[in-house]
Design a protein around this motif. Structure first.
Motif, PDB file in Angstrom:
ATOM      1  N   PHE A 200      18.516  42.894 -77.552  1.00  0.00           N
ATOM      2  CA  PHE A 200      17.903  42.227 -77.424  1.00  0.00           C
ATOM      3  C   PHE A 200      18.293  41.076 -78.720  1.00  0.00           C
ATOM      4  N   ARG A 201      18.142  41.824 -79.588  1.00  0.00           N
ATOM      5  CA  ARG A 201      18.187  40.558 -81.348  1.00  0.00           C
ATOM      6  C   ARG A 201      19.515  40.540 -81.144  1.00  0.00           C
ATOM      7  N   TYR A 202      20.596  40.854 -81.231  1.00  0.00           N
ATOM      8  CA  TYR A 202      21.714  40.129 -80.814  1.00  0.00           C
ATOM      9  C   TYR A 202      21.856  38.863 -80.064  1.00  0.00           C
ATOM     10  N   TYR A 203      21.321  38.981 -78.529  1.00  0.00           N
ATOM     11  CA  TYR A 203      20.926  37.872 -77.731  1.00  0.00           C
ATOM     12  C   TYR A 203      20.006  36.853 -78.416  1.00  0.00           C
ATOM     13  N   LEU A 204      19.219  36.801 -78.951  1.00  0.00           N
ATOM     14  CA  LEU A 204      18.500  35.664 -79.468  1.00  0.00           C
ATOM     15  C   LEU A 204      19.397  34.979 -80.761  1.00  0.00           C
ATOM     16  N   GLU A 205      19.825  36.133 -81.688  1.00  0.00           N
ATOM     17  CA  GLU A 205      20.487  35.406 -82.662  1.00  0.00           C
ATOM     18  C   GLU A 205      21.307  34.578 -82.216  1.00  0.00           C
ATOM     19  N   GLU A 206      22.467  34.577 -80.919  1.00  0.00           N
ATOM     20  CA  GLU A 206      22.977  34.196 -81.113  1.00  0.00           C
ATOM     21  C   GLU A 206      22.966  32.915 -79.761  1.00  0.00           C
ATOM     22  N   THR A 208      19.674  31.746 -81.270  1.00  0.00           N
ATOM     23  CA  THR A 208      18.796  30.997 -81.847  1.00  0.00           C
ATOM     24  C   THR A 208      19.872  30.140 -82.934  1.00  0.00           C
ATOM     25  N   SER A 209      19.338  31.076 -84.248  1.00  0.00           N
ATOM     26  CA  SER A 209      20.600  30.515 -85.320  1.00  0.00           C
ATOM     27  C   SER A 209      21.711  30.119 -85.052  1.00  0.00           C
ATOM     28  N   ARG A 210      22.139  30.899 -83.910  1.00  0.00           N
ATOM     29  CA  ARG A 210      23.344  30.143 -83.540  1.00  0.00           C
ATOM     30  C   ARG A 210      23.979  28.942 -83.524  1.00  0.00           C
ATOM     31  N   GLU A 211      22.684  28.802 -82.288  1.00  0.00           N
ATOM     32  CA  GLU A 211      22.796  27.750 -81.044  1.00  0.00           C
ATOM     33  C   GLU A 211      22.072  26.088 -81.826  1.00  0.00           C
ATOM     34  N   TRP A 212      20.595  26.661 -82.322  1.00  0.00           N
ATOM     35  CA  TRP A 212      19.896  25.970 -82.450  1.00  0.00           C
ATOM     36  C   TRP A 212      19.885  25.739 -84.328  1.00  0.00           C
ATOM     37  N   LEU A 348      29.299  38.462 -74.736  1.00  0.00           N
ATOM     38  CA  LEU A 348      28.393  38.627 -75.856  1.00  0.00           C
ATOM     39  C   LEU A 348      28.464  39.240 -76.918  1.00  0.00           C
ATOM     40  N   LEU A 349      28.886  40.840 -76.913  1.00  0.00           N
ATOM     41  CA  LEU A 349      28.955  41.956 -77.707  1.00  0.00           C
ATOM     42  C   LEU A 349      30.743  41.207 -78.892  1.00  0.00           C
ATOM     43  N   ALA A 350      31.000  40.506 -77.646  1.00  0.00           N
ATOM     44  CA  ALA A 350      32.838  40.019 -77.924  1.00  0.00           C
ATOM     45  C   ALA A 350      32.747  38.995 -79.360  1.00  0.00           C
ATOM     46  N   LEU A 353      31.237  40.797 -82.399  1.00  0.00           N
ATOM     47  CA  LEU A 353      32.512  41.440 -83.712  1.00  0.00           C
ATOM     48  C   LEU A 353      33.160  40.247 -83.775  1.00  0.00           C
ATOM     49  N   LEU A 354      33.994  39.112 -83.093  1.00  0.00           N
ATOM     50  CA  LEU A 354      34.458  38.155 -83.475  1.00  0.00           C
ATOM     51  C   LEU A 354      34.197  38.155 -84.933  1.00  0.00           C
ATOM     52  N   ARG A 355      33.022  37.288 -84.759  1.00  0.00           N
ATOM     53  CA  ARG A 355      32.085  36.550 -85.728  1.00  0.00           C
ATOM     54  C   ARG A 355      31.838  37.567 -87.151  1.00  0.00           C
ATOM     55  N   GLU A 356      31.807  38.801 -86.984  1.00  0.00           N
ATOM     56  CA  GLU A 356      31.576  39.590 -87.932  1.00  0.00           C
ATOM     57  C   GLU A 356      31.816  40.146 -88.654  1.00  0.00           C
TER      58      GLU A 356
END
Length: 394
Positions: A200-206, A208-212, A348-350, A353-356
């Protein structure tokens, strides 16, 4: 501050003409070095402090596109401007994908056009320099201050100073809104486990903060607070509800989770954060419907076993349902076939992992259960439009 320029062009006469075409001092640019191809340019970059590279695309040895890719990999803060005799769309598209500042058509480029491209590059460098000057502060430092503010009974005495030092004054200069986000629960639903909450959190991070933009904060009891900076695109605050509806729909389709949310109005100052948070948290949350119990069990099982070899048959056996019935329900309720859903979750998880992490692409592929890294790269490009390396280096 003067920004150092490297010009890469295989024709001496073009370099000479460009050098005397503009008043570089007025632009705040220092003509630092020249190179006749990409290999020479990389040598200059290794020896000189270069901020902006203007490069032709078609050159012997190493062309401008390959040079730009190398610069992005090795010198991520350097700004790149392409100029070329070619107007072909593939070149322009590749330039945009690599992330260059501008693409100039060499036969027609005028002084004003070149100056505008350089001004654009200098502006992004100045912004980056200001962020670096605001210190050796990290997102964790900003998160700690924001969390402290959310629950503060009184405004901390050092708030104005810290707000500026951490770069938050610039980030939220037009104002902000916040949203309180939780996983919606029905009366029959069991409490979500840690892996479910992390998905849930991973999806929201992708998204919210990452996109918007803004920052996503963990608060007590698996709640999240998203603080969204307002900008010219949504300065009146109407974008927040639209974003939350998109998140709800995406979570439902991707994870079988519905979003429970409340949100504040538009605020302008840091001191308003505690009141805005308390008011939003006290509201009755908005939420949508839910998937059937079968699909919720299936998606929860997928979340818990995402790094394993997931199959439709194995999932159906675990939740005690026939393969054909699960297949039909999955497509009906999520709009995706089972394998499409699992692949989307893994991609989504990839991205995370690539980013962090510093894992190599083949290591990320192995973690996600793909023995063939080339197949993983193809799936990733189909999902994002970029190869894993392009995504990591953007």
């Amino acid at each position: 501050m003067m920004w150092n320029l490297l010009v890469v062009e295989d024709e001496t006469i073009v370099r000479l003409g460009l050098r005397y075409m503009l008043n570089w001092d007025e632009l705040g640019i220092a003509w630092k070095a020249e190179a006749s191809n990409g290999l020479e340019a990389l040598q200059v970059l290794a020896e000189e402090d270069i901020h902006i590279v203007m490069t032709d695309i078609r050159m012997p040895g190493m062309d401008g596109l390959e040079l730009a890719r190398r610069i992005k990999e090795q010198y991520g803060k350097v700004r790149i401007i392409f100029f070329s005799s070619f107007e072909d769309f593939p070149y322009v598209k590749e330039a945009v994908r690599i992330g260059v500042v501008d693409y100039l058509h060499k036969p027609t480029m005028a002084q004003e056009e070149i100056a505008a491209a350089l001004h654009k590059a200098a502006a992004t460098l100045k912004e980056l320099h200001q962020e670096q000057r605001s210190g050796d502060y990290t997102d964790k430092d900003r998160e700690e201050l924001l969390l402290r503010l959310l629950t503060a009974e009184a405004q901390p005495a050092d708030l104005p100073e810290k707000w500026r030092e951490l770069g938050l004054e610039q980030r939220y200069s037009r104002g902000w809104q916040l949203a309180v986000l939780r996983m919606a629960r029905s009366a029959a639903a069991e409490p979500a486990g840690p892996a479910r909450f992390m998905s849930f959190r991973y999806y929201l991070e992708e998204y919210t903060s990452r996109e918007w933009g803004g920052q996503l904060l963990n608060v007590e009891d698996r709640g999240l607070v998203w603080i969204l900076p307002l900008d010219a695109l949504h300065a009146d605050g109407r974008a927040m509800r639209s974003y939350l509806e998109q998140l709800d729909q995406g979570l439902d389709k991707m994870l079988g989770i519905r979003l429970a949310y409340t949100y504040s109005g538009v605020h302008l100052t840091a001191g308003e954060l505690p009141g805005a948070y308390r008011a939003a948290a006290a509201q009755e949350p908005e939420t949508g419907g839910r998937h059937s119990g079968v699909i919720r069990l299936a998606t929860a099982y997928i979340d818990e076993h995402l790094l394993e070899d997931l199959t439709l048959a194995g999932t159906a056996e675990h939740i005690h349902i026939s393969v054909s019935h699960l297949s039909r329900l999955f497509l009906k309720e999520t709009g995706q076939h089972f394998n499409e859903y699992v692949t989307a979750k893994k991609m989504l998880l990839a991205r995370r992992l690539l980013r962090e992490s510093n894992d190599k692409v083949y290591e990320v592929a192995e973690k996600l259960g793909y023995a063939n890294p080339h197949y993983f790269s193809k799936l990733f490009k189909d999902d994002t439009g970029m190869t894993p390396l392009e995504f990591r280096n953007q």
